[in-house]
Write a protein that holds these residues in place. Structure first.
Motif, PDB file in Angstrom:
ATOM      1  N   SER A 226      64.534  45.881   7.712  1.00  0.00           N
ATOM      2  CA  SER A 226      63.758  45.321   9.227  1.00  0.00           C
ATOM      3  C   SER A 226      64.187  46.798  10.080  1.00  0.00           C
ATOM      4  CB  SER A 226      64.607  44.415   9.922  1.00  0.00           C
ATOM      5  OG  SER A 226      63.713  44.419  11.215  1.00  0.00           O
ATOM      6  N   PRO A 227      63.546  47.531  10.689  1.00  0.00           N
ATOM      7  CA  PRO A 227      63.996  48.095  11.338  1.00  0.00           C
ATOM      8  C   PRO A 227      64.402  48.093  12.902  1.00  0.00           C
ATOM      9  CG  PRO A 227      61.258  48.473  11.997  1.00  0.00           C
ATOM     10  CD  PRO A 227      61.976  47.153   9.970  1.00  0.00           C
ATOM     11  N   VAL A 228      64.132  46.789  13.758  1.00  0.00           N
ATOM     12  CA  VAL A 228      65.063  46.049  14.181  1.00  0.00           C
ATOM     13  C   VAL A 228      66.163  45.764  14.018  1.00  0.00           C
ATOM     14  CG1 VAL A 228      64.540  44.426  16.341  1.00  0.00           C
ATOM     15  CG2 VAL A 228      62.648  45.267  15.892  1.00  0.00           C
ATOM     16  N   PHE A 229      67.066  45.796  14.574  1.00  0.00           N
ATOM     17  CA  PHE A 229      68.039  44.983  13.973  1.00  0.00           C
ATOM     18  C   PHE A 229      67.755  43.630  13.700  1.00  0.00           C
ATOM     19  CE2 PHE A 229      69.147  49.205  15.037  1.00  0.00           C
ATOM     20  CZ  PHE A 229      69.860  49.609  13.643  1.00  0.00           C
ATOM     21  N   GLU A 230      68.346  42.605  12.490  1.00  0.00           N
ATOM     22  CA  GLU A 230      68.368  41.270  12.596  1.00  0.00           C
ATOM     23  C   GLU A 230      67.135  40.317  12.533  1.00  0.00           C
ATOM     24  OE1 GLU A 230      71.455  38.772  13.705  1.00  0.00           O
ATOM     25  OE2 GLU A 230      72.914  40.624  14.082  1.00  0.00           O
ATOM     26  N   GLY A 231      66.615  41.442  12.564  1.00  0.00           N
ATOM     27  CA  GLY A 231      64.371  40.582  12.457  1.00  0.00           C
ATOM     28  C   GLY A 231      64.515  40.672  10.985  1.00  0.00           C
ATOM     29  N   GLU A 232      63.847  39.345  10.339  1.00  0.00           N
ATOM     30  CA  GLU A 232      63.855  38.498   8.652  1.00  0.00           C
ATOM     31  C   GLU A 232      62.191  39.123   8.210  1.00  0.00           C
ATOM     32  OE1 GLU A 232      63.941  34.904  10.127  1.00  0.00           O
ATOM     33  OE2 GLU A 232      65.629  34.265  10.483  1.00  0.00           O
ATOM     34  N   SER A 283      67.621  43.723  18.560  1.00  0.00           N
ATOM     35  CA  SER A 283      67.532  44.646  19.208  1.00  0.00           C
ATOM     36  C   SER A 283      65.465  44.645  19.752  1.00  0.00           C
ATOM     37  CB  SER A 283      67.822  45.439  18.939  1.00  0.00           C
ATOM     38  OG  SER A 283      67.047  46.197  17.468  1.00  0.00           O
ATOM     39  N   GLN A 284      64.812  43.332  20.019  1.00  0.00           N
ATOM     40  CA  GLN A 284      64.270  44.390  20.044  1.00  0.00           C
ATOM     41  C   GLN A 284      63.519  44.419  21.387  1.00  0.00           C
ATOM     42  OE1 GLN A 284      60.453  40.884  18.577  1.00  0.00           O
ATOM     43  NE2 GLN A 284      62.524  39.821  18.700  1.00  0.00           N
ATOM     44  N   GLY A 285      62.633  45.384  21.738  1.00  0.00           N
ATOM     45  CA  GLY A 285      62.302  45.968  22.850  1.00  0.00           C
ATOM     46  C   GLY A 285      63.270  46.889  23.790  1.00  0.00           C
ATOM     47  N   LEU A 286      64.688  47.176  22.777  1.00  0.00           N
ATOM     48  CA  LEU A 286      65.011  47.908  23.590  1.00  0.00           C
ATOM     49  C   LEU A 286      65.097  49.458  22.868  1.00  0.00           C
ATOM     50  CD1 LEU A 286      68.089  47.610  24.921  1.00  0.00           C
ATOM     51  CD2 LEU A 286      69.079  48.477  22.685  1.00  0.00           C
ATOM     52  N   ASP A 287      65.344  50.242  24.386  1.00  0.00           N
ATOM     53  CA  ASP A 287      64.760  51.757  24.002  1.00  0.00           C
ATOM     54  C   ASP A 287      66.173  52.312  25.015  1.00  0.00           C
ATOM     55  OD1 ASP A 287      64.583  52.048  26.812  1.00  0.00           O
ATOM     56  OD2 ASP A 287      62.406  52.448  26.593  1.00  0.00           O
ATOM     57  N   ASP A 489      89.161  48.520  32.789  1.00  0.00           N
ATOM     58  CA  ASP A 489      88.431  47.074  33.239  1.00  0.00           C
ATOM     59  C   ASP A 489      87.768  47.582  31.485  1.00  0.00           C
ATOM     60  OD1 ASP A 489      88.146  44.905  33.874  1.00  0.00           O
ATOM     61  OD2 ASP A 489      88.059  45.590  35.368  1.00  0.00           O
ATOM     62  N   TYR A 490      87.216  46.176  31.533  1.00  0.00           N
ATOM     63  CA  TYR A 490      86.275  46.953  30.054  1.00  0.00           C
ATOM     64  C   TYR A 490      85.208  45.217  29.946  1.00  0.00           C
ATOM     65  CZ  TYR A 490      84.917  46.270  25.119  1.00  0.00           C
ATOM     66  OH  TYR A 490      84.034  45.954  23.970  1.00  0.00           O
ATOM     67  N   GLU A 491      83.798  45.829  30.316  1.00  0.00           N
ATOM     68  CA  GLU A 491      83.022  44.614  30.370  1.00  0.00           C
ATOM     69  C   GLU A 491      82.121  44.529  28.841  1.00  0.00           C
ATOM     70  OE1 GLU A 491      82.638  42.524  32.466  1.00  0.00           O
ATOM     71  OE2 GLU A 491      80.832  41.997  31.868  1.00  0.00           O
ATOM     72  N   VAL A 492      82.440  43.805  27.776  1.00  0.00           N
ATOM     73  CA  VAL A 492      81.542  43.677  26.323  1.00  0.00           C
ATOM     74  C   VAL A 492      80.273  43.772  27.243  1.00  0.00           C
ATOM     75  CG1 VAL A 492      81.139  43.171  24.239  1.00  0.00           C
ATOM     76  CG2 VAL A 492      83.731  43.521  25.174  1.00  0.00           C
ATOM     77  N   VAL A 493      79.562  44.538  26.139  1.00  0.00           N
ATOM     78  CA  VAL A 493      77.648  44.619  26.210  1.00  0.00           C
ATOM     79  C   VAL A 493      77.426  44.607  24.765  1.00  0.00           C
ATOM     80  CG1 VAL A 493      75.838  45.736  27.090  1.00  0.00           C
ATOM     81  CG2 VAL A 493      77.471  46.170  27.867  1.00  0.00           C
ATOM     82  N   GLU A 494      76.172  44.175  24.398  1.00  0.00           N
ATOM     83  CA  GLU A 494      75.207  43.776  23.363  1.00  0.00           C
ATOM     84  C   GLU A 494      74.808  43.596  23.423  1.00  0.00           C
ATOM     85  OE1 GLU A 494      76.263  39.627  21.676  1.00  0.00           O
ATOM     86  OE2 GLU A 494      78.460  39.886  21.448  1.00  0.00           O
ATOM     87  N   PRO A 495      73.866  44.983  23.452  1.00  0.00           N
ATOM     88  CA  PRO A 495      72.444  45.607  23.355  1.00  0.00           C
ATOM     89  C   PRO A 495      71.397  44.799  21.828  1.00  0.00           C
ATOM     90  CG  PRO A 495      73.998  47.146  23.293  1.00  0.00           C
ATOM     91  CD  PRO A 495      74.666  46.144  22.988  1.00  0.00           C
ATOM     92  N   GLY A 496      72.880  44.231  20.274  1.00  0.00           N
ATOM     93  CA  GLY A 496      71.753  43.627  19.735  1.00  0.00           C
ATOM     94  C   GLY A 496      72.056  44.686  18.292  1.00  0.00           C
ATOM     95  N   ILE A 497      72.539  46.100  18.905  1.00  0.00           N
ATOM     96  CA  ILE A 497      72.440  47.266  17.670  1.00  0.00           C
ATOM     97  C   ILE A 497      74.229  46.954  17.597  1.00  0.00           C
ATOM     98  CG2 ILE A 497      72.779  50.069  17.060  1.00  0.00           C
ATOM     99  CD1 ILE A 497      70.510  48.705  18.771  1.00  0.00           C
ATOM    100  N   ARG A 498      73.275  47.573  15.442  1.00  0.00           N
ATOM    101  CA  ARG A 498      75.077  46.816  14.786  1.00  0.00           C
ATOM    102  C   ARG A 498      75.878  48.199  14.717  1.00  0.00           C
ATOM    103  NH1 ARG A 498      74.004  45.978   8.318  1.00  0.00           N
ATOM    104  NH2 ARG A 498      73.953  48.280   8.137  1.00  0.00           N
ATOM    105  N   VAL A 499      76.896  47.694  15.499  1.00  0.00           N
ATOM    106  CA  VAL A 499      78.288  48.869  15.635  1.00  0.00           C
ATOM    107  C   VAL A 499      79.054  48.624  14.884  1.00  0.00           C
ATOM    108  CG1 VAL A 499      77.429  48.779  18.095  1.00  0.00           C
ATOM    109  CG2 VAL A 499      79.011  47.294  17.688  1.00  0.00           C
ATOM    110  N   GLY A 500      80.591  49.850  14.645  1.00  0.00           N
ATOM    111  CA  GLY A 500      81.599  49.279  13.812  1.00  0.00           C
ATOM    112  C   GLY A 500      82.579  50.890  13.889  1.00  0.00           C
TER     113      GLY A 500
END
Length: 705
Positions: A226-232, A283-287, A489-500
């Motif tokens: 799936s081009p969109v991450f975690e799309g089914e 990650s739908q709609g993300l740019d 200080d740190y703020e977690v953000v989850e845009p939906g892109i696979r990271v590692g």
């Protein structure tokens, strides 16, 4: 390097005994050698009655040189040449887990750091036991015996016995708890620039990487995800793929669909023809714009201090998602049978691969054999997602399958180095040095994603998000500099892109921000960047030494060719300290990197040649990322697809790299990753020196036009 693990096991267990020694990095004592316990020991070191010495390398080899460094440590204590040791890349065994790792893995520049002590102790124990047997036979004190070139000799009488002649009797002795080890001042191998033991097999094509694996009856597969991450997978029409000559089956797998064929090109043509639709995804709609907006909002959530005046800095830095772009694409060969499964895979985590294969097949872990091959580049990318797909495909077709990702799939479905945005607020005192330093960071949590992938549940990741911190994202923000007030200080953000994890992990982005802002502070204070840093390091003698060495070797302060300029940066990571001076010129918006001088303090080290190779590689890898690399997002998917639009540095752009190693007797530090963090800030500080243009976002591309 020709001895396979299977042959090693055979020779160890069935051929006329010998001395087997093993230990784990967590073991306080060396485990002993009865043949019936061989599997329990993990068969680290075997000295056979045939005088052959075998060693199972517990870490994977992905270019960092462990198949040379580790045998060198053993050879030093055994008094043999490294070439006398037959090497086997470890399969899966809990004995090969590193201290502090919950699974058998290689990463974090830890192989030598964690294994030096156990390997040294194991080699010394073997030598001590062999000497004891020889001394008993000759009826002399062990202190009158010496070891040399795989033999024990009695100096006064000139008698000699080979290790092979002593090995079986030595195996019946108690293993010494604390065997005497060589005085480092008498080392003849450790610390010397020995040639790499894996060099010949690699340049002659004999070394087996994952892509080299061939199994009788093997099919090939490639994937569409799936081009969109975690799309089914919503629906697909397999008839178009099956109409391609050679295609034998279309299989639904983790994250997508695999097309299996007699040849790889047939599988690719089938995948190209496959009509498939995906739905949903995180990650739908993300740019790119929406991503940066999320990061900015996260920084704002942390709250911004009021700061003003001529002696203040209030700046923001941005770093994009990055791919690993390993030269060898993701691949795995799997052969699933009703009662067993074999997997050949270039992975940094063979134990996880084994356990995932057991889950898929319903077999016990003991029924799964993982053959870890050489890795054509790791950098934190090589986990198990592609291995899962290979096992699923083989299980579905009932034949061995080599599954290969195309470069396009790899570029668009990586576990990316996260994008981050930082806000730095710095107040300078009257003397020009920082009196306060506030660093706010916003971005995804790589360790949260890793935990989720590992345990196949979001529970661990959710906990990490709940505690709102990630030590891997924030590493490198602790400063060696003497600054009275320091906040992070740190703020977690989850845009939906696979990271590692990406080479040097959090240090890769935080070093850029910190060392760039420090350069800004020096400029604001009207001070030389080198002298400014040295003044702030007055209580850090090791850091000062490294910085001064790099500056001296680079001729800091000396006249440069017209249009050239230098930049400097310093960073500590993975227990090593690295300083770099970059010399650049900028012409019509194009940056040319001419020279890079590196100095490293990695404590005691094994092989200076390998250190130089690692730093040279880190410099090129880091320059490539800083100058060109960026994963762009459009409609929730990665817009890049191959090297034509995911630009990496080319051979002609490589600078001269000079490496200087600090000699001391400190504890060993890593060398594979510490060379990367300082290069981006040193580069951009040099660009500022040349152009007075401050680079606050990477990559540099097009910002100087």
């Amino acid at each position: 390097m020709s001895l396979t693990r299977r042959a090693f096991l055979h020779s160890s267990l069935l051929v006329t005994g010998g001395l087997l020694l093993g230990c784990t990095s967590n073991s306080p004592r060396i485990l002993s050698s009865p043949k019936e316990a061989a599997n329990k020991l993990g068969l680290w070191l075997r000295i056979g009655t045939d005088n052959r010495i075998g060693f199972v390398v517990p870490s994977v080899e992905m270019g960092q040189g462990v198949t040379t460094s580790m045998p060198t440590i053993l050879a030093e204590e055994l008094d043999v040449e490294p070439e006398q040791i037959d090497i086997v890349l470890a399969s899966v065994h809990k004995a090969y887990r590193q201290q502090g790792m919950f699974t058998q893995g290689t990463g974090g520049s830890t192989s030598i750091v964690k294994w030096w002590e156990p390997l040294s102790k194991t080699g010394a124990a073997a030598r001590s036991m062999l000497v004891q047997v020889a001394a008993d036979r000759w009826q002399v004190p062990p202190t009158e015996c010496q070891t040399q070139a795989g033999q024990v000799l009695h100096v006064d009488s000139g008698r000699r016995l080979s290790y092979g002649e002593l090995a079986e009797a030595a195996s019946k002795l108690e293993v010494p708890e604390d065997p005497p080890r060589k005085d480092p001042s008498k080392y003849r191998l450790v610390g010397q620039p020995l040639k790499r033991l894996d060099g010949l097999v690699k340049v002659t094509g004999q070394a087996q990487f994952g892509m080299d694996v061939k199994v009788p009856g093997m099919l090939y597969a490639t994937v569409r995800q799936s081009p969109v991450f975690e799309g089914e997978v919503l629906r697909y029409d397999e008839s178009s793929a099956l109409s391609v000559k050679g295609v034998v089956k279309v299989v639904e797998i983790l994250n997508g669909v695999a097309v299996v064929a007699e040849k790889f090109w047939q599988a690719k043509k089938g995948a190209d023809a496959l009509r498939i639709e995906f739905s949903g995804g995180k990650s739908q709609g993300l740019d790119d714009q929406k991503l940066e907006q999320q990061l900015t909002e996260a920084l704002d959530n942390l709250g911004k201090a009021e700061i003003s005046g001529e002696k203040t800095l209030d700046v923001e830095y941005f770093l994009p998602y990055l791919a690993h772009a390993t030269m060898e694409p993701m691949n795995c060969t799997a052969d699933v049978h009703p009662d067993r499964c074999e997997v050949w895979v270039p992975t940094q985590f063979p134990e996880v691969v084994r356990d995932k294969a057991a889950e898929i097949t319903g077999l016990e872990p003991e029924q799964v054999t993982v053959h870890t091959t050489y890795l054509g580049g790791g950098f934190g990318r090589r986990g198990w997602d592609f291995a899962i797909q290979a096992v699923q495909a083989s299980k579905a077709v009932g034949r061995p399958v080599k599954l290969i990702w195309t470069r396009e799939e790899d570029t668009q479905h990586d576990f990316y180095r996260p994008a981050y945005k930082s806000r730095l607020q710095v107040q300078l005192s009257e003397d020009g040095f920082p009196s306060s330093w506030s660093h706010q960071l916003a971005g995804p949590s790589a360790i949260s994603e890793f935990a989720w992938q590992l345990v196949d549940t979001r529970a661990v990741g959710s906990v990490l998000k709940w505690i709102d911190w990630d030590v891997t994202s924030t590493e490198g923000t602790q400063l060696p500099y003497a600054i009275p007030e320091h906040e992070m200080d740190y703020e977690v953000v989850e845009p939906g892109i696979r990271v590692g994890f990406w080479r040097s992990v959090g240090n890769s982005h935080n070093a850029f921000t910190v060392e760039s802002v420090l350069d800004e502070a020096a400029n604001l204070a009207g001070r030389d960047p080198l002298e400014y840093r040295l003044a702030l390091l007055k209580d850090q003698p090791r850091h000062r030494t490294v910085l001064e060495r790099a500056a001296k070797e680079a001729g800091w302060g000396a006249e440069l060719p017209e249009g050239h300029a230098r930049g400097i940066a310093l960073h500590e990571s993975f227990k090593s300290i690295v300083a770099q001076v970059v010399e650049v010129s900028v012409d019509a918006g194009t940056v040319r990197v001419h020279k890079v001088h590196c100095a490293i303090d990695c404590g005691r080290y094994v092989n200076p040649n390998i250190i130089r190779q690692q730093l040279e590689g880190a410099v090129v890898f880091g320059l490539s990322a800083a100058l060109y690399e960026q994963i762009s997002l459009k409609d929730g998917a990665v817009a890049n697809s191959n090297f034509h639009d995911y630009r990496v540095a080319r051979l002609s752009e490589a600078p001269e790299v000079f490496v200087s190693i600090i000699e001391n007797n400190e504890a060993p530090g890593g060398v594979g990753e510490p060379g990367l963090p300082p290069i981006a800030p040193a580069l951009c500080n040099a660009i500022y020196a040349a152009t007075e243009k401050r680079i606050r976002r990477l990559p540099v591309t097009n910002q100087l036009i």
